[in-house]
Design an enzyme around this catalytic site. Structure first.
Site, PDB file in Angstrom:
ATOM      1  N   LYS A  93     -10.088   0.263  -2.250  1.00  0.00           N
ATOM      2  CA  LYS A  93      -9.948  -0.051  -0.825  1.00  0.00           C
ATOM      3  C   LYS A  93     -10.340   1.175  -0.015  1.00  0.00           C
ATOM      4  CE  LYS A  93      -6.605  -1.298   2.794  1.00  0.00           C
ATOM      5  NZ  LYS A  93      -5.248  -1.830   3.101  1.00  0.00           N
ATOM      6  N   LYS A 101      -6.866   3.477  -3.161  1.00  0.00           N
ATOM      7  CA  LYS A 101      -7.235   3.428  -1.742  1.00  0.00           C
ATOM      8  C   LYS A 101      -7.460   4.842  -1.224  1.00  0.00           C
ATOM      9  CE  LYS A 101      -5.080   2.100   2.696  1.00  0.00           C
ATOM     10  NZ  LYS A 101      -3.923   1.414   3.319  1.00  0.00           N
ATOM     11  N   ASP A 140       0.863  -1.184   0.000  1.00  0.00           N
ATOM     12  CA  ASP A 140       0.000   0.000   0.000  1.00  0.00           C
ATOM     13  C   ASP A 140       0.901   1.236   0.000  1.00  0.00           C
ATOM     14  OD1 ASP A 140      -1.889  -2.003   0.436  1.00  0.00           O
ATOM     15  OD2 ASP A 140      -3.027  -0.845   1.910  1.00  0.00           O
TER      16      ASP A 140
END
Length: 220
Positions: free
Chosen positions: A180, A151, A89
């Site tokens: 996400k 995300k 991430d």
């Protein structure tokens, strides 16, 4: 639908101890969450403890500011993969996005995607710092760079995911890239809102509470 596989069980506080890391690993194993998401210093330990389970190891790159150099992010990614990370991430260069230096933003993401060598890459755009058009552009750049997910948030910038932002991101990237939602997803109600808006992964420290809510819910 396996709700537990939506959850990246997350502990990213700087003061996180080995005891706390053990706790989220044990919880992730018990509930069979998709992953545990930990800072890079904990990746090797988490990978060793999760070697006999289906739970993946997720870590964060250029976190939480996104203001590291591209070369640093690429090295961090290579190091994390070497230590056993399954998913990455990363945080975008938010200032470059606001400057309109879109090539720089895309190249930054591409460098991490390349360094990840086929491992899942999720791109944190920090929605709380962006306006509508910037969220759209950041989502487009994430898709163009070949990442797997866009995300919402680090959880460190004073705000988290909203259903409106998740829907905007999903509408922008379409079927090819997943979304996400992270930051402020604390219970079943929050979880449901994010999934209904288009999220297929939820980053939360409250994974256990979410699952307990699901287990208590008559529709589950």
């Amino acid at each position: 639908m396996k709700f537990e596989k939506y959850i990246d069980h997350t502990l990213l506080k700087p003061e996180s101890t080995r005891t706390q890391i053990d706790q989220i690993i044990d919880e992730a194993k018990a509930y069979n969450f998709k992953s545990v998401c930990v800072n890079p210093t904990h990746v090797k330990y988490a990978a060793e403890r999760l070697a006999d389970s289906e739970v993946l190891v997720c870590t964060v790159i250029g976190f939480p500011l996104g203001a590291s150099t591209t070369a640093t992010k690429a090295f961090e990614t290579e190091d994390a993969i070497q230590n056993g990370a399954d998913e990455i991430d990363m945080v975008i260069n938010i200032g470059a996005l606001k400057d309109g230096r879109f090539d720089d933003v895309q190249q930054d993401i591409e460098a991490v995607v390349k360094a990840a060598k086929g491992h899942t890459v999720k791109v944190i755009i920090e929605t709380v710092l962006l306006d509508h058009d910037e969220i759209v552009k950041a989502s487009e750049l994430t898709k163009a760079a070949g990442a797997d997910f866009v995300k919402t948030s680090t959880g460190f910038a004073g705000g988290g995911a909203t259903a409106e932002d998740v829907k905007l991101m999903k509408d922008t990237v379409g079927a090819d890239v997943e979304v996400k939602a992270s930051g402020g997803v604390r219970n079943l109600e929050d979880f449901n809102k994010m999934v209904e808006a288009g999220a297929t992964r939820i980053g939360a420290s409250a994974g256990v509470q979410i699952m307990q809510g699901l287990e208590a819910d008559s529709d589950y």
